[in-house]
Design an enzyme around this catalytic site. Structure first.
Site, PDB file in Angstrom:
ATOM      1  N   HIS A 260       0.848  -1.156   0.087  1.00 13.57           N
ATOM      2  CA  HIS A 260       0.056   0.057  -0.021  1.00 13.57           C
ATOM      3  C   HIS A 260       0.819   1.118   0.079  1.00 13.57           C
ATOM      4  O   HIS A 260       0.587   2.231   0.844  1.00 13.57           O
ATOM      5  CB  HIS A 260      -0.997   0.050   1.115  1.00 13.57           C
ATOM      6  CG  HIS A 260      -1.959  -1.024   1.144  1.00 13.57           C
ATOM      7  ND1 HIS A 260      -3.193  -0.864   0.475  1.00 13.57           N
ATOM      8  CD2 HIS A 260      -1.992  -2.513   1.560  1.00 13.57           C
ATOM      9  CE1 HIS A 260      -3.902  -2.179   0.615  1.00 13.57           C
ATOM     10  NE2 HIS A 260      -3.254  -2.949   1.113  1.00 13.57           N
ATOM     11  N   ASP A 324      -0.480  -5.314   5.669  1.00 14.15           N
ATOM     12  CA  ASP A 324      -1.346  -6.319   4.566  1.00 14.15           C
ATOM     13  C   ASP A 324      -1.103  -6.251   3.206  1.00 14.15           C
ATOM     14  O   ASP A 324      -0.520  -5.259   2.855  1.00 14.15           O
ATOM     15  CB  ASP A 324      -2.826  -5.749   4.859  1.00 14.15           C
ATOM     16  CG  ASP A 324      -2.790  -4.493   4.543  1.00 14.15           C
ATOM     17  OD1 ASP A 324      -2.077  -3.643   4.921  1.00 14.15           O
ATOM     18  OD2 ASP A 324      -4.187  -4.264   4.072  1.00 14.15           O
ATOM     19  N   GLU A 325      -1.683  -7.068   2.518  1.00 13.25           N
ATOM     20  CA  GLU A 325      -1.690  -7.305   1.049  1.00 13.25           C
ATOM     21  C   GLU A 325      -0.371  -6.761   0.313  1.00 13.25           C
ATOM     22  O   GLU A 325      -0.452  -6.177  -0.621  1.00 13.25           O
ATOM     23  CB  GLU A 325      -2.879  -6.333   0.601  1.00 13.25           C
ATOM     24  CG  GLU A 325      -4.131  -6.827   1.256  1.00 13.25           C
ATOM     25  CD  GLU A 325      -5.496  -6.108   0.618  1.00 13.25           C
ATOM     26  OE1 GLU A 325      -6.357  -6.685   0.629  1.00 13.25           O
ATOM     27  OE2 GLU A 325      -5.196  -4.778   0.520  1.00 13.25           O
ATOM     28  N   ASN A 326       0.539  -7.341   0.793  1.00 13.43           N
ATOM     29  CA  ASN A 326       1.805  -7.082  -0.025  1.00 13.43           C
ATOM     30  C   ASN A 326       2.213  -8.133  -0.685  1.00 13.43           C
ATOM     31  O   ASN A 326       2.550  -9.170  -0.251  1.00 13.43           O
ATOM     32  CB  ASN A 326       3.066  -6.685   0.992  1.00 13.43           C
ATOM     33  CG  ASN A 326       4.369  -6.581   0.315  1.00 13.43           C
ATOM     34  OD1 ASN A 326       4.562  -6.067  -0.972  1.00 13.43           O
ATOM     35  ND2 ASN A 326       5.443  -6.841   0.592  1.00 13.43           N
TER      36      ASN A 326
END
Lengths: 687, 687
Positions: A260, A324-326
């Protein structure tokens, strides 16, 4: 007279709601429901003599004094009573005979695990609020405000003895101000509402691909290049933190790294895992590749500089680093990073991210902070001090809250957000039934590591205009889940109380009822809004990210004052209509039949009504086909219910109108929320 | 269907409004009306390709960039268009073919007398905004937003050539945050609205008997003892000043001395003219005795300390010291002061106040400030640099604006507020026709000393909840008076354009339409609000301070969410009903008759409708007798208009219901705004 007919019409419309109110006449409209409630029939009437005394040493700038003053304003505005004394402890108030007497033992710090218990005792002779801490006493005031209700034609505080304390110590609301910036006043009024329903953690998601939102003096480019001018000054941050603290609410900041990362890299591209490309603020929604490079020292110098400057702004010990979401695509593509991983025996991207997290943990610890992060941060070598924020579930192909159990079994403290993603726009019922305590066997020690949970307000499709109606009233039910006993889970009672508490939220300035009306006015170009309102009452915005599915239909700067933005989860007509259909199908009774007929009657003219305003209201154009369909279905159903049956051809028309793939509501990003009920009724009538 | 009837009912209700819209189809809905307007028939349609380019060197944190971004959001929300480029000057925008091209020569300071001129040229090929300064260009953007309207079913910018500049350089709005504190967000949204209608001075009345509202670090007791915790931090002050500056708006602070001094003396009683009494914050409204002692050195040390600390917070050169309504009672009673006056040859209190003002003038001048004050500061020895704020008139037993003429003749610069006291709750018509330039003969030089005027929002009876609906939309008409040519004074045109601009104010977050609906929900205890709304449309709150006449019916902490608070000046039904009555009495035509019948029909059932919700809504109790009276009158009038005549006895009943001294609306602090029209109609029918 036509007004008379309008009036009857509206009355019958409200029938089912009034009935629901009737059945609960003696029930208290409290939320979260207290641990112990003992009703008595001895109410305390609010009159102009009503006043409050806080015992002990109380300064005018103390938290309890200010909270009590706010309580008096809320009670005044709600009841219309003209108080002789508008402030607690005014000179003319006799401490021993004051209407409300507040007693507590100590002024508490605002930190995890403080004593929040309180008791409230109301009878005709007076009101006592007692607590260990001032924060507990403030909870007592919130409960007391909820006890203010109409009995026999006047406002009274219901007679009751309440003893109460929270089930979980961490009861949070996360607000994403990265995707869409939320100005200070939006944050503040939501903090007021949080306090009213006893939420105690404001989790502030301050950076994302779409923007970085805090003035950092030592890293000025973050604001210059990566905020679109939409950010908080440090003075504003301090102001909000103080405001929250005054309400007993902790503030936990989040700076989401290493993924992000578009905003970070727009400002400081030298930290990127992929060099030589131009980074810009993301305008779409989704999961993106830009990621900090965890293999270069510069990254840690940067994080140290950032944390050093922001740490003092946030007195709370917890500090959220996202995580998150890397997906590590740029790590895979960068030979230097691959080389580094080999050299340091980091076998995959997850290991590399752990390496990164552990280094951050050390930096944060230097500034007195405890690291927390989304569940992806939990790996073998992560220190056990870290707090794991469990969020993934069915949408991500996992068991709901799976990481929560893993975390406590691995010795981590944890909080749950899976099940509380209010941006999914699911019914409040779905969130309400999710319990932070999983149904698997845990030792007492393991269970004690589950601190609570957080509702998460991601803002891809949410702006300052609509955020209140996305958070509230559903988060009240989540607040009850975090505070009240596990056994408090009656859906009908929840809906009924939620309806009442939702009204009181307007006292705190929450705009959830005002905004839809404004959007209708705008769509109607300030002509009559009645048809739009009625249509919204049977329409719900797309759920579970099916609005803006590719992430590119809407940009951050798209209009979010559309019909779907005025619609909400749990559309108003759905439950009463469903109840009427169920009853009618079961008993064919006149009462249900009339309710159904009145709904159908209102819906049958929607198309025509909208057409009347359409020429001067271009924004109605995409709504017309949807309204037409609703009216067509309703007209057929009216015939069916009048004659007691539907022909095969009528039924086929209705069911094809309900099922068509070219559903015109799809263009509106809403769904017809009474489809199932209409089909059930049609099926019954066609039998 | 009953909905159908409802629909017809509402339609007819809107008839007169729609008719007004019809007659002005080709008129632009602009306000303030520009100096030169040349219509063409070549509109520019807004589509997703719409974009803006600002020529010259433009930073992302510049005023014009931010204003243009706001313009794009407003235009997007209003039109619902999905822009491909949500920011000006985005990479993909071709400077030469951008839809809107903005050009200006220089970035202006925000100070008195800057060049605010601009031109806007719209045709189908594109839009050009040209100005000398960025502030002028921002005015162009406001005008352009007003040009966005519906033509032939879609949103377009109307084809037009506008050249514009203000008539007066000082176009202000004063907000009193002393009587009722107004939080930062309330101030900010009102500043946005000011910018939209080209007002350029925010006069911030920061202290009064009811509270002192700015954190003063060197004088900490002001906040501790005299603010009730309701004040601005210095960071917030700076934030607001910067916010206003970003919108081209100057901020002029006011600290009202030596009268209106209760807050000062609550904190620092040693400065009082009368010793030995306890000073407390005033809770009532009125003119009070507490006054600073102008004869002791301590007072000037105090003022010096105060001014020294606040001067840098406000970059504008003008600094308002109040100076009004000091009746000097405590001066008369204090022998030391009497002695001082004698010793210094100060023949009366006015002379003593001048002595005080002149000393303040010197202190302010030390900090680079020019003193301004309410007209009472104007005396023989007052330096000619002082700016005189003219406010008194008929209410104070003087000629309206008399001091304005005296000021310019005496060589002072001046601004006018008499005639713009919006807290009087008069019709906008009354304010609109007052011109800052008096009708007496003035030399050119004298006339040039009249800089403009200010609308004044005193807040005795106004809270953050209601302030927007008290300022807007009426202040738009005052803004037009300050900006537009003297000859622009057609009342019908003003009302029609005001109605449109009032809608757009919602884009800026102004709550004037939302708040009444909320108040109705609260009064109805969240039952149906239709009757309350209808009743409010023919009711206006008491005017000219007759609400709270003694100043003690309401305290600062009284409820201000009452029926009167939801009513506004220029109640919605009055003008269309008046027009219908006039037409009917003149021509007895069917159209007017039907409109009248529909109004009367709606009003005839108000009493019954309210009674239905009354049992669960205690706040309706005081409204019921008023509604009953309205319904009784309406029922009689319905009979009269149906039969074409009223009997003597019917007429007598109506006129006694209209005239009775025991008027039940009096308890509500509202007046029946259609009394005159009803009487006219009754008289006609009884002939």
């Amino acid at each position: 007279m036509s007004t008379r007919i309008l009036w009857i019409f509206l009355l019958v419309f409200q029938l089912s709601i009034l009935q629901a109110q009737e059945t609960s006449k003696n029930n208290l409209q409290l939320m979260p429901w207290p641990q112990q409630v003992e009703l008595n029939s001895s109410d305390f009437a609010i009159t102009n003599e009503f006043n409050v005394f806080i015992h002990g040493e109380v300064k005018k700038d103390s938290r309890i004094f200010k909270a009590t003053t706010r309580f008096l304003r809320y009670a005044t505005d709600k009841s219309g009573v003209f108080l002789k004394e508008g402030f607690p402890n005014a000179k003319n108030i006799d401490p021993e005979t004051a209407s409300v007497q507040i007693r507590f033992e100590e002024v508490s710090e605002v930190k995890l695990g403080i004593d929040e218990s309180y008791s409230v005792h109301v009878d005709a002779s007076g009101i006592q609020i007692t607590a260990k801490t001032d924060v507990g006493a403030m909870h007592g005031l919130s409960t007391l405000l909820q006890l203010l209700s109409v009995k026999d034609g006047s406002y009274v505080f219901s007679g009751v003895k309440i003893k109460d304390e929270p089930r979980f110590v961490w009861r949070g609301l996360m607000m994403d101000v990265g995707r869409h910036f939320m100005p200070v006043d939006v944050v503040k009024r939501n903090i007021d509402a949080m306090a009213f329903v006893k939420l105690n953690v404001f989790h502030w998601h301050l950076s994302d691909d779409q923007g970085f939102r805090v003035e950092i003096k030592t890293l000025p480019k973050l604001i210059e290049l990566a905020s679109d001018g939409q950010y908080y000054t440090q003075a504003q941050i301090k102001d909000v933190v103080a405001y929250a603290g005054d309400r007993g609410i902790r503030v936990v900041p989040e700076f989401d790294v290493p993924g992000h990362g578009s905003a970070f890299l727009t400002a400081y591209p030298e930290l990127a895992s992929k060099k030589g490309i131009e980074y810009t603020l993301e305008r779409n929604a989704g999961i993106f590749d830009p990621t900090l490079d965890p293999t270069i020292e510069k990254t840690y110098e940067f994080m140290d500089t950032l944390f050093k400057e922001v740490a003092p702004l946030f007195p709370d010990v917890y500090f959220h680093i996202g995580g998150d979401e890397n997906e590590g695509k740029h790590w895979d593509e960068n030979p230097d990073i691959q080389q580094f991983m080999k050299a340091n025996d980091l076998k995959d991207n997850h290991a590399l991210q752990t390496y990164f997290n552990i280094k951050l943990e050390k930096i944060l610890s230097k500034y007195g902070k405890v690291l927390m992060g989304w569940e992806e941060i939990m790996t073998e070598n992560m220190p056990k001090t870290a707090l794991i924020h469990s969020w993934r579930g069915v949408n991500e192909g996992l068991e709901p809250g799976q990481s929560l159990v893993e975390a406590v079994k691995n010795g981590y403290k944890t909080i749950l957000s899976n099940g509380y993603y209010i941006d999914l726009l699911l019914s409040v019922e779905d969130h309400y039934l999710v319990d932070p305590m999983p149904s698997v066997d845990l030792t007492e020690e393991e269970a004690s590591r589950i601190l609570g949970g957080e509702a998460t307000m991601w803002s891809e499709l949410v702006t300052p205009l609509t955020v209140d109606s996305r958070i509230w009233p559903r988060s009240v039910a989540i607040a009850e889940r975090f505070w009240s006993a596990k056994e408090v889970r009656d859906i009908d009672s929840m809906f009924e109380r939620l309806n009442t508490i939702s009204q009181s939220l307007e006292l705190m300035g929450i705009q959830h009822k005002k905004t839809p009306e404004y959007i209708f006015r705008n769509i109607a170009n300030y002509q009559d809004t009645h048809a739009l309102r009625t249509l919204s009452e049977l329409s719900e915005p797309f759920k579970i990210y099916s609005r803006n599915a590719g992430g590119t239909e809407y940009q951050t700067y798209s209009p979010f004052a559309l019909f779907a933005d005025a619609c909400t989860a749990d559309a108003k007509a759905v439950r009463p209509f469903r109840k009427a259909v169920k009853a009618y199908v079961a008993n064919k009774d006149t009462n249900s039949k009339e309710i159904i007929q009145h709904y159908l009657g209102a819906w049958s003219s929607l198309s025509e009504d909208l057409l009347t305003i359409a020429p001067k209201a271009p924004l109605t154009a995409p709504i017309l086909p949807y309204a037409k369909r609703v009216s067509e279905i309703s007209n057929l159903m009216i015939k069916g219910i009048e004659s007691g049956k539907l022909t095969k051809s009528q039924f086929d028309t209705i069911s094809s109108l309900l099922e068509t793939k070219e559903d015109p509501s799809l263009n509106l990003d809403v769904e017809l929320a009474v489809s199932k009920e209409l089909l059930e009724l049609a099926t019954y009538l066609a039998k």
